[in-house]
Design a protein around this motif. Structure first.
Motif: not given
Length: 314
Positions: A111-113, A116-117
């Protein structure tokens, strides 16, 4: 003579090292004392496995009976069913629950966000903090024959209601699924810690070689956490015979209709301690054998991991 001198020299060296780093050993001391009091001193009670315990005489003065307690437990009606259920449930948890934490950690790592991660990680940890009693209540809301959510869904699909609490064939799956739901998120922590220790240059080199996200996971992430996977695998194998009594007793209770598939050594020992059959000696004997088998499995798993070119626990 030479060996004696070498040993004395090594002892002096170790003692000097302790004096030099006394702060570290001082921090270690409280943990060691807690371990000693709550883990090692209670092991004194294991002698009950070889005695016909009587509260009147106490542990030391009760008569020795050798291996009689173990023989009685093994010859008891239904004992092999307990062993079979314990092993099957332990293997199901090892096969399905152990990889699920690794897979979820790898997905989190992709996950890059950042916000959100963190959010999904936190949500995944929450079930771990819910007690098995609450989980059992939630499960009852889903599985109740008269007003359970799952039976309502089945009826809407034109399928008859299922009496879940009278159908033992479903409960190995239910035990495994609830275990995965409760523990998978928490189990990702150690793998995520291993993933953060991987050198980012390795991902950059993989990208330069044309590797996509999947190949980066396959050739960089998974090899990077193999030592962590090896250690957690060893501990998981040791837990095959260490049934989760709290989970099973909370979900099933004393529902004897389900005993054929979910009655395990832990629930048998609990009934023994309540005085449902012969007492402390047999229960302690079974617990001792259970611990010895768990230790043997751990040694075997450690050997297997070391044979596969990974670091073991020792």
């Amino acid at each position: 003579m030479l060996n004696s001198k070498i040993k004395k020299s090594k002892l002096k060296k170790d003692f000097k090292q302790i004096i030099k780093e006394w702060q570290l050993y001082l921090m270690f001391l409280p943990g060691f004392v807690v371990l000693l009091i709550f883990s090692y001193i209670p092991m004194y009670g294991l002698v009950l496995a070889f005695k016909e315990y009587s509260p009147v005489f106490g542990i030391m003065n009760s008569p020795w009976v050798g291996l009689q307690n173990i023989k009685y437990a093994v010859m008891s009606y239904g004992f092999y069913r307990l062993v079979r259920n314990t092993l099957i449930l332990g293997l199901l948890k090892l096969i399905f629950a152990f990889p699920s934490s690794i897979i979820l950690a790898l997905l989190f790592n992709e996950l890059s966000n950042g916000i959100f991660k963190k959010f999904v990680q936190t949500v995944s940890y929450l079930p771990y903090f819910i007690s098995w009693v609450i989980v059992a209540s939630i499960a009852y809301m889903f599985l109740s024959t008269d007003y359970g959510v799952l039976n309502d869904i089945l009826i809407s699909l034109g399928i008859d209601r299922i009496q879940w609490y009278a159908s033992p064939q479903y409960w190995r799956a239910i035990i495994t699924i609830t275990h995965i739901w409760k523990n998978t998120g928490w189990g990702t922590i150690v793998f995520l810690a291993g993933l953060t220790a991987i050198n980012p240059d390795l991902y950059e080199a993989a990208r330069c070689d044309g590797a996509g996200r999947f190949k980066q996971v396959l050739h960089v992430s998974i090899p990077g956490i193999m030592p962590v996977i090896g250690m957690t695998f060893i501990l998981s194998v040791a837990g095959i015979v260490k049934d989760d009594f709290e989970q099973i007793y909370a979900l099933v209770g004393q529902n004897s209709e389900l005993y054929s598939t979910v009655d395990v050594l832990g629930t048998w020992m609990y009934r023994g301690l309540r005085g449902d059959f012969r007492g402390w000696g047999e229960v302690t004997a079974v617990g001792l054998v259970q611990s010895i088998v768990g230790f043997i499995l751990m040694v075997g798993a450690n050997w297997l991991v070391k044979r596969s070119d990974n670091k073991g626990l020792w």
